[in-house]
Design an enzyme around this catalytic site. Structure first.
Site, PDB file in Angstrom:
ATOM      1  N   GLY A   1       0.832  -1.211   0.000  1.00 44.76           N
ATOM      2  CA  GLY A   1       0.000   0.000   0.000  1.00 44.76           C
ATOM      3  C   GLY A   1       0.855   1.246   0.000  1.00 44.76           C
ATOM      4  O   GLY A   1       0.535   2.245   0.650  1.00 44.76           O
ATOM      5  N   ALA A   2       1.949   1.193  -0.771  1.00 48.78           N
ATOM      6  CA  ALA A   2       2.933   2.291  -0.752  1.00 48.78           C
ATOM      7  C   ALA A   2       2.651   3.352  -1.808  1.00 48.78           C
ATOM      8  O   ALA A   2       3.447   4.266  -1.990  1.00 48.78           O
ATOM      9  CB  ALA A   2       4.336   1.719  -0.953  1.00 48.78           C
TER      10      ALA A   2
ATOM     11  N   VAL B   1      -2.637  -7.240  -3.331  1.00 47.08           N
ATOM     12  CA  VAL B   1      -2.401  -8.112  -2.169  1.00 47.08           C
ATOM     13  C   VAL B   1      -3.567  -9.072  -1.917  1.00 47.08           C
ATOM     14  O   VAL B   1      -3.401 -10.033  -1.162  1.00 47.08           O
ATOM     15  CB  VAL B   1      -2.072  -7.304  -0.886  1.00 47.08           C
ATOM     16  CG1 VAL B   1      -0.876  -6.401  -1.075  1.00 47.08           C
ATOM     17  CG2 VAL B   1      -3.282  -6.538  -0.366  1.00 47.08           C
TER      18      VAL B   1
ATOM     19  N   ASN C   1       0.811  -2.603   5.194  1.00 48.29           N
ATOM     20  CA  ASN C   1       0.032  -1.375   5.361  1.00 48.29           C
ATOM     21  C   ASN C   1      -1.205  -1.324   4.469  1.00 48.29           C
ATOM     22  O   ASN C   1      -2.159  -0.628   4.797  1.00 48.29           O
ATOM     23  CB  ASN C   1       0.953  -0.177   5.069  1.00 48.29           C
ATOM     24  CG  ASN C   1       0.169   1.085   4.819  1.00 48.29           C
ATOM     25  OD1 ASN C   1      -0.258   1.763   5.762  1.00 48.29           O
ATOM     26  ND2 ASN C   1      -0.042   1.422   3.544  1.00 48.29           N
TER      27      ASN C   1
ATOM     28  N   TYR D   1     -14.140  -4.415   9.014  1.00 47.89           N
ATOM     29  CA  TYR D   1     -12.831  -3.756   9.135  1.00 47.89           C
ATOM     30  C   TYR D   1     -12.234  -3.967  10.542  1.00 47.89           C
ATOM     31  O   TYR D   1     -11.069  -4.345  10.683  1.00 47.89           O
ATOM     32  CB  TYR D   1     -13.031  -2.266   8.847  1.00 47.89           C
ATOM     33  CG  TYR D   1     -11.788  -1.413   8.885  1.00 47.89           C
ATOM     34  CD1 TYR D   1     -10.900  -1.394   7.817  1.00 47.89           C
ATOM     35  CD2 TYR D   1     -11.519  -0.593   9.975  1.00 47.89           C
ATOM     36  CE1 TYR D   1      -9.775  -0.596   7.840  1.00 47.89           C
ATOM     37  CE2 TYR D   1     -10.403   0.213  10.011  1.00 47.89           C
ATOM     38  CZ  TYR D   1      -9.528   0.216   8.940  1.00 47.89           C
ATOM     39  OH  TYR D   1      -8.421   1.017   8.969  1.00 47.89           O
TER      40      TYR D   1
ATOM     41  N   ALA E   1     -12.940  -6.299  12.683  1.00 52.81           N
ATOM     42  CA  ALA E   1     -12.595  -7.714  12.865  1.00 52.81           C
ATOM     43  C   ALA E   1     -11.260  -8.015  12.190  1.00 52.81           C
ATOM     44  O   ALA E   1     -10.394  -8.698  12.758  1.00 52.81           O
ATOM     45  CB  ALA E   1     -13.698  -8.600  12.281  1.00 52.81           C
TER      46      ALA E   1
ATOM     47  N   ILE F   1      -6.420   9.628  10.507  1.00 49.40           N
ATOM     48  CA  ILE F   1      -5.280  10.211   9.794  1.00 49.40           C
ATOM     49  C   ILE F   1      -5.789  10.809   8.480  1.00 49.40           C
ATOM     50  O   ILE F   1      -6.641  10.208   7.807  1.00 49.40           O
ATOM     51  CB  ILE F   1      -4.205   9.129   9.498  1.00 49.40           C
ATOM     52  CG1 ILE F   1      -3.851   8.339  10.777  1.00 49.40           C
ATOM     53  CG2 ILE F   1      -2.963   9.744   8.858  1.00 49.40           C
ATOM     54  CD1 ILE F   1      -3.291   9.133  11.912  1.00 49.40           C
TER      55      ILE F   1
HETATM   56  P1  NDP Z   1      -5.474   4.927   1.575  1.00 48.92           P
HETATM   57  O1  NDP Z   1      -6.840   4.523   1.140  1.00 48.92           O
HETATM   58  O2  NDP Z   1      -5.053   6.338   1.434  1.00 48.92           O
HETATM   59  O3  NDP Z   1      -4.374   4.003   0.850  1.00 48.92           O
HETATM   60  C1  NDP Z   1      -4.544   2.608   0.849  1.00 48.92           C
HETATM   61  C2  NDP Z   1      -3.324   1.962   0.261  1.00 48.92           C
HETATM   62  O4  NDP Z   1      -3.548   0.544   0.227  1.00 48.92           O
HETATM   63  C3  NDP Z   1      -3.049   2.434  -1.152  1.00 48.92           C
HETATM   64  O5  NDP Z   1      -1.663   2.519  -1.361  1.00 48.92           O
HETATM   65  C4  NDP Z   1      -3.650   1.317  -1.988  1.00 48.92           C
HETATM   66  O6  NDP Z   1      -2.947   1.214  -3.215  1.00 48.92           O
HETATM   67  C5  NDP Z   1      -3.372   0.100  -1.113  1.00 48.92           C
HETATM   68  N1  NDP Z   1      -4.251  -0.997  -1.423  1.00 48.92           N
HETATM   69  C6  NDP Z   1      -5.587  -1.084  -1.243  1.00 48.92           C
HETATM   70  N2  NDP Z   1      -6.041  -2.248  -1.700  1.00 48.92           N
HETATM   71  C7  NDP Z   1      -4.972  -2.925  -2.196  1.00 48.92           C
HETATM   72  C8  NDP Z   1      -4.805  -4.176  -2.824  1.00 48.92           C
HETATM   73  N3  NDP Z   1      -5.834  -5.002  -3.056  1.00 48.92           N
HETATM   74  N4  NDP Z   1      -3.555  -4.546  -3.200  1.00 48.92           N
HETATM   75  C9  NDP Z   1      -2.503  -3.730  -2.994  1.00 48.92           C
HETATM   76  N5  NDP Z   1      -2.592  -2.533  -2.386  1.00 48.92           N
HETATM   77  C10 NDP Z   1      -3.828  -2.136  -2.013  1.00 48.92           C
HETATM   78  O7  NDP Z   1      -5.367   4.433   3.082  1.00 48.92           O
HETATM   79  P2  NDP Z   1      -4.478   4.969   4.294  1.00 48.92           P
HETATM   80  O8  NDP Z   1      -3.144   5.390   3.824  1.00 48.92           O
HETATM   81  O9  NDP Z   1      -5.313   5.882   5.086  1.00 48.92           O
HETATM   82  O10 NDP Z   1      -4.368   3.615   5.137  1.00 48.92           O
HETATM   83  C11 NDP Z   1      -3.201   2.822   5.216  1.00 48.92           C
HETATM   84  C12 NDP Z   1      -3.404   1.777   6.298  1.00 48.92           C
HETATM   85  O11 NDP Z   1      -3.672   2.432   7.549  1.00 48.92           O
HETATM   86  C13 NDP Z   1      -4.588   0.850   6.044  1.00 48.92           C
HETATM   87  O12 NDP Z   1      -4.280  -0.448   6.471  1.00 48.92           O
HETATM   88  C14 NDP Z   1      -5.684   1.440   6.923  1.00 48.92           C
HETATM   89  O13 NDP Z   1      -6.632   0.477   7.287  1.00 48.92           O
HETATM   90  C15 NDP Z   1      -4.861   1.936   8.103  1.00 48.92           C
HETATM   91  N6  NDP Z   1      -5.512   2.961   8.894  1.00 48.92           N
HETATM   92  C16 NDP Z   1      -5.814   4.190   8.347  1.00 48.92           C
HETATM   93  C17 NDP Z   1      -6.445   5.148   9.112  1.00 48.92           C
HETATM   94  C18 NDP Z   1      -6.791   6.510   8.602  1.00 48.92           C
HETATM   95  O14 NDP Z   1      -7.419   7.288   9.348  1.00 48.92           O
HETATM   96  N7  NDP Z   1      -6.409   6.897   7.397  1.00 48.92           N
HETATM   97  C19 NDP Z   1      -6.832   4.876  10.514  1.00 48.92           C
HETATM   98  C20 NDP Z   1      -6.443   3.570  10.979  1.00 48.92           C
HETATM   99  C21 NDP Z   1      -5.819   2.661  10.189  1.00 48.92           C
HETATM  100  P3  NDP Z   1      -3.592   0.961  -4.656  1.00 48.92           P
HETATM  101  O15 NDP Z   1      -4.945   1.568  -4.663  1.00 48.92           O
HETATM  102  O16 NDP Z   1      -2.595   1.609  -5.580  1.00 48.92           O
HETATM  103  O17 NDP Z   1      -3.586  -0.522  -4.796  1.00 48.92           O
END
Ligand code: NDP
Length: 248
Positions: free
Chosen positions: A13-14, A64, A90, A155, A157, A188
């Site tokens: 998720g970078a 993923v 992530n 989520y 769970a 965030i």
């Molecule tokens: P974003 O929605 O901004 O980014 C999510 C990231 O995950 C993207 O890089 C996306 O990349 C990637 N992603 C999603 N689905 C897939 C997939 N099937 N395969 C590969 N990559 C995937 O989320 P955040 O940055 O806010 O969140 C990051 C982490 O932090 C998550 O695990 C979230 O649950 C957690 N979190 C976030 C909070 C918040 O307030 N923002 C609070 C608590 C936890 P792409 O679309 O390019 O695949």
């Protein structure tokens, strides 16, 4: 004296949000960062930013939720670099709905991305880490796992399960110089929270003693600590970074 090797770090998720900031923070620590997500253009942009700051990064596009692709991607990192030292799980999604209305697909999709991929990537990364006799695994959970959240049964769970998985893994790997920890963010400012209705955002700020949303780099700083060479005595912990929202 032997030179300290450049450690290789995988961040899922970078492509944006918290993951992009984690990747930049690890690159600043001198790690070779492998960036994974689905959006190749966005991954390339993050790689460009890391290179512009003097860091090193490689892109491996990967969904993923395609668990074979996830395992293959981790194996290709070891094949290319002959090491894998740091794994940050992530990537995460929400599919919010009240439980009474939640579809099987909404439940299963969240579990596949947020939980099963973590199991798959950790299992694939452990062999290289054991060979290297060093490892840092950091899994991103959420305060939703700690306190629950209406509309997020799937989520919460998935994120609570990530904590259980991580603590078990920490115990299994304690004798191998491999640590496993969780970072649990509060609200965030990222794409994930931008979409929330204003009343939900206002309520989140009211419930946060620091009275603001956190920044992605504030989560990245916590991850960078847990990934550091000096964090070797910290394992099986949940580091909550939430502006005081869930303090006991
Ligand atoms: P974003 O929605 O901004 O980014 C999510 C990231 O995950 C993207 O890089 C996306 O990349 C990637 N992603 C999603 N689905 C897939 C997939 N099937 N395969 C590969 N990559 C995937 O989320 P955040 O940055 O806010 O969140 C990051 C982490 O932090 C998550 O695990 C979230 O649950 C957690 N979190 C976030 C909070 C918040 O307030 N923002 C609070 C608590 C936890 P792409 O679309 O390019 O695949």
């Amino acid at each position: 004296m032997t030179d300290t090797p450049i450690r290789v770090a995988v961040v899922t998720g970078a492509s944006r949000g918290i993951g992009a900031e984690i990747a930049k923070a690890l690159a600043e620590q001198g790690r070779h960062v492998v960036l994974m997500a689905r959006n190749v253009e966005a991954l390339d942009a993050v790689q460009g930013q890391i290179h512009a700051s003097g860091g090193v990064a490689t892109v491996i596009p990967c969904d993923v939720s395609d668990h074979q692709a996830m395992a293959d991607a981790i194996e290709s990192v070891y094949a290319d670099h002959k090491r894998l030292d740091i794994l940050v799980n992530n990537a995460g999604i929400t599919r919010d709905n009240l439980l009474v209305r939640m579809s099987d697909d909404e439940f299963d999709e969240v579990i596949a991305v947020n939980l099963r991929s973590v199991f798959i990537s950790c299992r694939a990364a452990l062999k290289p880490m054991m060979r290297g006799k060093w490892g840092r695994i950091i899994n991103i959970s959420s305060v939703s796992a700690v306190v629950g959240n209406p509309g997020q049964a799937n989520y919460a769970a998935s994120k609570a399960a990530v904590t259980g998985l991580t603590k078990s893994l920490a115990k299994e790997m304690a004798g191998k110089n491999i640590t496993a920890n969780v970072v649990a963010p509060g609200f965030i400012e990222t794409d994930m929270t931008t979409a929330l209705p204003q009343r939900v955002k206002d309520a989140a700020i009211q419930a946060t003693p620091l009275r603001r949303f956190g920044q992605a780099m504030e989560i990245a700083a916590a991850v960078a600590y847990l990934a550091s060479d000096t964090a070797g005595f910290t394992t099986g912990q949940v580091l909550v970074v939430d502006g005081g929202m869930t303090m006991a």
